[in-house]
Design a protein around this motif. Structure first.
Motif, PDB file in Angstrom:
ATOM      1  N   VAL A   1      30.846 -20.213  36.547  1.00  0.00           N
ATOM      2  CA  VAL A   1      31.207 -21.349  35.826  1.00  0.00           C
ATOM      3  C   VAL A   1      30.552 -21.520  34.624  1.00  0.00           C
ATOM      4  N   ALA A   2      31.287 -21.980  33.628  1.00  0.00           N
ATOM      5  CA  ALA A   2      30.968 -22.504  32.330  1.00  0.00           C
ATOM      6  C   ALA A   2      31.152 -24.202  31.994  1.00  0.00           C
ATOM      7  N   ILE A   3      30.227 -24.689  31.702  1.00  0.00           N
ATOM      8  CA  ILE A   3      30.369 -26.132  31.206  1.00  0.00           C
ATOM      9  C   ILE A   3      30.283 -26.258  30.034  1.00  0.00           C
ATOM     10  N   ILE A   4      31.210 -26.939  29.317  1.00  0.00           N
ATOM     11  CA  ILE A   4      30.956 -26.766  27.597  1.00  0.00           C
ATOM     12  C   ILE A   4      30.566 -28.154  27.299  1.00  0.00           C
ATOM     13  N   ASN A   5      29.860 -28.305  26.004  1.00  0.00           N
ATOM     14  CA  ASN A   5      29.999 -29.234  25.100  1.00  0.00           C
ATOM     15  C   ASN A   5      30.999 -29.372  24.053  1.00  0.00           C
ATOM     16  N   TYR A   6      31.216 -30.371  23.645  1.00  0.00           N
ATOM     17  CA  TYR A   6      32.042 -30.512  22.294  1.00  0.00           C
ATOM     18  C   TYR A   6      31.499 -31.620  21.714  1.00  0.00           C
TER      19      TYR A   6
ATOM     20  N   SER B   1      31.405  -1.165  41.787  1.00  0.00           N
ATOM     21  CA  SER B   1      30.906  -1.489  40.593  1.00  0.00           C
ATOM     22  C   SER B   1      31.682  -2.265  39.478  1.00  0.00           C
ATOM     23  N   ASN B   2      33.127  -2.291  40.078  1.00  0.00           N
ATOM     24  CA  ASN B   2      34.006  -2.880  38.980  1.00  0.00           C
ATOM     25  C   ASN B   2      34.351  -4.123  39.653  1.00  0.00           C
ATOM     26  N   ALA B   3      33.321  -4.815  40.435  1.00  0.00           N
ATOM     27  CA  ALA B   3      33.471  -6.288  41.005  1.00  0.00           C
ATOM     28  C   ALA B   3      33.459  -7.423  39.881  1.00  0.00           C
ATOM     29  N   GLN B   4      34.497  -8.245  39.449  1.00  0.00           N
ATOM     30  CA  GLN B   4      34.318  -9.163  38.671  1.00  0.00           C
ATOM     31  C   GLN B   4      34.568 -10.521  39.271  1.00  0.00           C
ATOM     32  N   LEU B   5      34.195 -11.504  38.443  1.00  0.00           N
ATOM     33  CA  LEU B   5      34.142 -12.760  38.858  1.00  0.00           C
ATOM     34  C   LEU B   5      35.253 -13.781  38.046  1.00  0.00           C
ATOM     35  N   HIS B   6      35.973 -14.597  38.840  1.00  0.00           N
ATOM     36  CA  HIS B   6      36.797 -15.211  37.950  1.00  0.00           C
ATOM     37  C   HIS B   6      35.873 -16.279  37.424  1.00  0.00           C
ATOM     38  N   LEU B   7      36.422 -17.095  36.380  1.00  0.00           N
ATOM     39  CA  LEU B   7      35.577 -18.030  35.493  1.00  0.00           C
ATOM     40  C   LEU B   7      36.337 -19.448  35.418  1.00  0.00           C
ATOM     41  N   VAL B   8      35.579 -20.423  35.818  1.00  0.00           N
ATOM     42  CA  VAL B   8      35.941 -21.618  35.693  1.00  0.00           C
ATOM     43  C   VAL B   8      35.189 -22.214  34.538  1.00  0.00           C
ATOM     44  N   VAL B   9      36.080 -23.001  33.730  1.00  0.00           N
ATOM     45  CA  VAL B   9      35.566 -23.561  32.411  1.00  0.00           C
ATOM     46  C   VAL B   9      35.982 -24.993  32.693  1.00  0.00           C
TER      47      VAL B   9
END
Length: 144
Positions: free
Chosen positions: A73-78, A33-41
């Protein structure tokens, strides 16, 4: 794979203030229940003048699959600098990247936020995006 497009990290109508998030269908440790994901931005390149997150959209699914569904994964705009007289200038691009990072690491208002391990966020970029990623980390270190 779950994809969520055009999530506003600043509440305005500017497409330069949006990001896309890519999440595995289930994490390898989904029985916990506590499994979490690393985040690549990921911050796109383009000399601060061209491109946006859609030009590198293939990176999201690619990273998630290559990680055996262990990362998000998050891909951001600027906002971009164009020849328009009202165009943004430095350091506004950097401020946008910082705002996106703050949103991703503090907000619970985006899909999958409850799955993100906020202590394991990795910042990646290409060309101008790599420069912005580096400046956001170095600048932040100086301010602390």
């Amino acid at each position: 794979m779950r994809e969520f497009k055009d999530i506003a990290y600043i509440s305005d109508s500017d497409p330069g203030h949006t990001l896309d998030i890519y999440l595995p269908e289930t994490s390898p440790d989904s029985n916990q229940s506590n499994a979490q994901l690393h985040l690549v931005v990921y911050v796109h390149g383009g000399a601060w003048r061209t491109d946006d997150k859609s030009t590198v959209a293939y990176i999201g699914p690619g990273f998630v699959q290559a990680s055996d569904n262990r990362i998000a994964v998050a891909i951001i705009n600027y906002r971009l600098s164009t020849r328009n007289t009202d165009s943004v200038r430095h350091p506004e691009h950097l401020n946008d990247v910082r705002s996106a990072l703050e949103f991703l690491t503090t907000s619970k208002e985006y899909p999958g936020s409850e799955q993100i391990d906020r202590n394991n966020v990795f910042l990646v970029g290409h060309s101008a995006g790599a420069h912005l990623a580096t400046m956001s980390v170095l600048d932040n270190a100086e301010q602390q």
